[in-house]
Enzyme design. Structure first.
Site, PDB file in Angstrom:
ATOM      1  N   HIS A  47      34.126  -7.695 -69.793  1.00 31.11           N
ATOM      2  CA  HIS A  47      35.008  -7.610 -70.956  1.00 31.11           C
ATOM      3  C   HIS A  47      35.315  -9.012 -71.478  1.00 31.11           C
ATOM      4  CE1 HIS A  47      36.758  -3.428 -69.721  1.00 31.11           C
ATOM      5  NE2 HIS A  47      35.664  -3.322 -70.436  1.00 31.11           N
TER       6      HIS A  47
ATOM      7  N   HIS B 292      29.547   6.205 -68.780  1.00 31.58           N
ATOM      8  CA  HIS B 292      30.752   5.414 -69.031  1.00 31.58           C
ATOM      9  C   HIS B 292      31.916   5.912 -68.176  1.00 31.58           C
ATOM     10  CE1 HIS B 292      31.886   2.072 -71.567  1.00 31.58           C
ATOM     11  NE2 HIS B 292      33.080   2.585 -71.706  1.00 31.58           N
TER      12      HIS B 292
ATOM     13  N   ARG C 165      27.232  -1.017 -67.912  1.00 28.49           N
ATOM     14  CA  ARG C 165      27.027  -0.087 -69.020  1.00 28.49           C
ATOM     15  C   ARG C 165      25.651   0.556 -68.887  1.00 28.49           C
ATOM     16  NH1 ARG C 165      29.161  -4.925 -71.124  1.00 28.49           N
ATOM     17  NH2 ARG C 165      31.239  -4.700 -72.089  1.00 28.49           N
TER      18      ARG C 165
ATOM     19  N   ARG D 187      31.789   4.084 -65.046  1.00 24.73           N
ATOM     20  CA  ARG D 187      32.333   2.730 -65.276  1.00 24.73           C
ATOM     21  C   ARG D 187      33.861   2.769 -65.225  1.00 24.73           C
ATOM     22  NH1 ARG D 187      31.079  -2.254 -67.851  1.00 24.73           N
ATOM     23  NH2 ARG D 187      32.417  -2.845 -69.591  1.00 24.73           N
TER      24      ARG D 187
ATOM     25  N   TYR E 212      42.881   0.148 -67.768  1.00 30.63           N
ATOM     26  CA  TYR E 212      42.723   0.747 -66.451  1.00 30.63           C
ATOM     27  C   TYR E 212      43.994   0.618 -65.616  1.00 30.63           C
ATOM     28  CZ  TYR E 212      37.938   0.811 -67.961  1.00 30.63           C
ATOM     29  OH  TYR E 212      36.808   1.042 -68.697  1.00 30.63           O
TER      30      TYR E 212
END
Length: 308
Positions: free
Chosen positions: A280, A254, A160, A257, A289
């Site tokens: 996560h 992001h 992040r 990411r 994803y």
């Protein structure tokens, strides 16, 4: 302060709750700000209904507040977070004797519709990084070397932007090409990175002293004024780097990411490994994803197969 416009009892309750979140729950500053804003909005709604203390907090007033939020066009994700914030507050209010019953216990969260995040093609990522390297090689100075290292590390690790800005020199294990990251909930994880990111980091660290001032401390990345880099600066760097790539979506950190996670899964990485790399807490968060990858495969099939 905005809380000063609330009746005294509600104002004190809000201040006590924020202290509880900060001191006892050890949540992030971002979560504290979000929950504080949610509760302030709720208490202001109670005040409009004529209540000057928590006696006005009922299932009916909560539903009225959430309906008002929906009328004002709040996104489903915002409504879901505000419902969660009130549930946490309701439990705390009962535990501390401010309420005898929790009116938020029976609230249902609106179902969140998870949209697929825009993705960066691997070719676009390569073009972005190649262009940044060219700028650095043509004499862009220390800031150009820094920008390359930032872009390479974000894409290589999927960390992040807050995690990148918080990196200290001691978090880099250069011999092993790993970075130690302090993520949400103060949870540490170690993320590997590849040779291109290692080369970019080494190039930046070799010239870091030309930008860094003593106030930077051990910060890995510093801004043009020499202090620890700000998240807004990193966002500008990423947006600027992507603008030079024809057809690339306008994404921030992001987005890199997202790209890292999507490209890993498309390359055959398993979901659990990607979850651990991204930090996560729930596998369900990482599963978005897989939907991105499935959508891209479906689009390729429909475009290329004669009987699609």
């Amino acid at each position: 302060m905005e809380s000063d416009v609330l009746p005294p009892v509600l104002r004190q309750t809000l201040d006590d709750y924020v202290d509880h979140l900060t001191r006892d729950r050890d949540v992030s500053e971002h979560t504290v700000r979000a929950y504080r804003g949610d509760l302030f909005d709720l208490f202001a709604h109670l005040q409009r209904l004529g209540a000057d203390d928590l006696s006005g907090l009922t299932v009916r007033s909560l539903r009225s507040w959430l309906a008002n939020q929906q009328t004002r066009g709040r996104a489903r994700g915002t409504l879901q977070r505000r419902t969660a914030a009130v549930r946490v507050f309701g439990r705390w209010a009962v535990q501390t004797g401010r309420l005898t019953e929790d009116p938020a216990a029976g609230l249902r969260s609106p179902k969140r519709v998870r949209s697929l995040p825009p993705t960066l093609e691997s070719a676009d990522a390569a073009a972005m990084l190649a262009e940044a390297l060219t700028v650095a090689a043509e004499g862009g100075g220390p800031s150009a070397d820094r920008d390359v290292a930032i872009l390479e590390l974000l894409y290589a690790t999927g960390i992040r932007v807050s995690e990148l800005c918080g990196l200290d020199l001691g978090d880099l294990a250069e011999g092993r090409q790993t970075v130690r990251v302090l993520g949400k909930g103060n949870k540490q994880r170690t993320v590997p990175y590849g040779n291109p990111a290692a080369r970019a980091l080494n190039a930046w660290l070799a010239v870091r002293g030309q930008l860094a001032v003593p106030e930077a401390g051990a910060a890995v990345f510093v801004g043009d004024r020499g202090k620890r880099i700000d998240q807004r600066v990193v966002r500008r760097i990423v947006h600027r780097a992507l603008r030079v790539v024809d057809g690339a979506p306008d994404l921030g950190p992001h987005g890199l990411r997202h790209a890292m996670a999507t490209h890993l899964l498309e390359g055959g990485a398993d979901l659990r490994s990607v979850q651990e790399l991204l930090g996560h807490a729930s596998l369900a968060t990482t599963q978005i994803y897989t939907h991105v990858s499935d959508a891209r495969l479906r689009a390729a099939f429909q475009q290329a197969h004669p009987r699609a």
